[in-house]
Design a protein around this motif. Structure first.
Motif, PDB file in Angstrom:
ATOM      1  N   THR A  96       0.830  -1.213   0.000  1.00 26.44           N
ATOM      2  CA  THR A  96       0.000   0.000   0.000  1.00 26.44           C
ATOM      3  C   THR A  96       0.857   1.252   0.000  1.00 26.44           C
ATOM      4  O   THR A  96       0.578   2.214  -0.720  1.00 26.44           O
ATOM      5  N   ILE A  97       1.931   1.251   0.790  1.00 25.52           N
ATOM      6  CA  ILE A  97       2.843   2.406   0.843  1.00 25.52           C
ATOM      7  C   ILE A  97       3.502   2.629  -0.516  1.00 25.52           C
ATOM      8  O   ILE A  97       3.588   3.762  -1.006  1.00 25.52           O
ATOM      9  N   PHE A  99       2.378   1.709  -3.448  1.00 24.39           N
ATOM     10  CA  PHE A  99       1.348   2.180  -4.373  1.00 24.39           C
ATOM     11  C   PHE A  99       1.049   3.666  -4.166  1.00 24.39           C
ATOM     12  O   PHE A  99       0.957   4.433  -5.137  1.00 24.39           O
ATOM     13  N   LEU A 100       0.926   4.091  -2.914  1.00 25.09           N
ATOM     14  CA  LEU A 100       0.630   5.498  -2.612  1.00 25.09           C
ATOM     15  C   LEU A 100       1.788   6.413  -3.009  1.00 25.09           C
ATOM     16  O   LEU A 100       1.566   7.533  -3.480  1.00 25.09           O
ATOM     17  N   LEU A 101       3.012   5.942  -2.817  1.00 32.53           N
ATOM     18  CA  LEU A 101       4.178   6.736  -3.231  1.00 32.53           C
ATOM     19  C   LEU A 101       4.208   6.915  -4.749  1.00 32.53           C
ATOM     20  O   LEU A 101       4.516   7.998  -5.250  1.00 32.53           O
ATOM     21  N   GLN A 102       3.902   5.858  -5.486  1.00 31.40           N
ATOM     22  CA  GLN A 102       3.848   5.955  -6.949  1.00 31.40           C
ATOM     23  C   GLN A 102       2.744   6.917  -7.381  1.00 31.40           C
ATOM     24  O   GLN A 102       2.937   7.727  -8.292  1.00 31.40           O
ATOM     25  N   LEU A 103       1.592   6.811  -6.720  1.00 28.95           N
ATOM     26  CA  LEU A 103       0.477   7.692  -7.041  1.00 28.95           C
ATOM     27  C   LEU A 103       0.829   9.142  -6.744  1.00 28.95           C
ATOM     28  O   LEU A 103       0.553  10.042  -7.559  1.00 28.95           O
ATOM     29  N   ALA A 104       1.459   9.384  -5.593  1.00 25.27           N
ATOM     30  CA  ALA A 104       1.847  10.742  -5.211  1.00 25.27           C
ATOM     31  C   ALA A 104       2.872  11.313  -6.195  1.00 25.27           C
ATOM     32  O   ALA A 104       2.794  12.489  -6.574  1.00 25.27           O
TER      33      ALA A 104
END
Length: 277
Positions: A96-97, A99-104
């Protein structure tokens, strides 16, 4: 609603369990291959790379990414196979971390596109300075300039930042005022690549140089390519995000199934000694 009876019943779905296991096994093998390639590339270098302008040596970056994937998928493999909630939670949280870093990173790159362009320009200029210092970096720059039909960061004269191609009269290099051969226009009639085709090009005018080399900078060319291939990039992004989301979803499903199974086992254990059970 009747409660399931019998020791043979299990809330844990074998399909979810083994799909998650094989899913992680696949990426675990990919991570091992990535680490092996990174270590092999690093061992091939006979000198230390002077990549002060870049964040990290590409070979070291491969090893670091491979180790990260290895650790995450190890938690997923063992956690799913052994039905270990702690390892599955670690796998789910780490994924999840990531994925969120890639999204950010994608959102920030889109919102602050001008700053992102400036950062890319700084990275390209730093790479130009260290072009001769590292074989991997040199091959990467040559590949990029040939594939995108460009030369330098903003223009072909950016190559004057390199000590070998510097165009000042005090430069004793034979490559003074030159650019790498990867900047040259392609001639399909030539069977052998002329590696000296860019010699002295920086001393020529823009139009005269344009007859020999690509004069457009790689930063703007890359930006134009991105805008022209947004659909392709969107598909690649989705292809990268989808396995991560599937992994998170399967891990959470399996965690809840294991928790339900534990509750059932505790219930059976508590009532087994009851004579009225």
């Amino acid at each position: 609603m009747a409660r399931p009876q019998g020791d043979d019943f299990s809330f844990v779905s074998p399909a979810v369990k083994y799909v998650l296991f094989f899913f992680n096994t696949l990426f675990w093998m990919i991570s091992v291959a990535t680490v092996a390639v990174g270590v092999y590339a690093r061992l091939l270098k006979h000198t230390e790379a002077a990549l002060a302008g870049l964040a990290v040596d590409p070979a070291v970056l491969l090893v670091a990414v491979g180790v990260l994937i290895f650790l995450i998928t190890f938690c997923g493999c063992v956690g799913s196979l052994r039905e270990n909630i702690c390892l599955l939670q670690a796998f789910s949280v780490c994924l999840t971390i990531v994925f969120l870093l890639q999204l950010a990173a994608g959102v920030l790159g889109f919102v602050f596109s001008d700053k992102a362009r400036g950062k890319v320009s700084d990275i390209v200029n730093a790479a130009i300075v260290h072009y001769r210092d590292d074989p991997d970096l040199q091959n990467l720059i040559d590949f990029g300039q040939k594939e995108f039909s460009c030369c330098g960061g903003v223009s072909y004269k950016d190559w004057s930042q390199n000590m070998y191609f510097n165009c000042t009269p005090a430069n004793p290099s034979q490559e003074r005022c030159s650019v790498p051969f990867s900047c040259c226009l392609r001639d399909t009639r030539q069977a052998v690549v002329n590696t000296q085709c860019g010699w002295g090009v920086q001393a020529r005018g823009y139009l005269e140089a344009g007859a020999v080399i690509y004069t457009s900078g790689c930063v703007d060319t890359l930006g134009s390519w991105i805008h022209s291939n947004l659909l392709l990039l969107g598909g690649i992004t989705l292809g990268l995000a989808l396995p991560q989301l599937v992994g998170i979803l399967l891990a959470q499903i399996l965690i809840h199934q294991i928790k339900d199974q534990i509750k059932l086992q505790l219930y059976n254990h508590q009532h087994r000694a009851d004579p009225w059970y």
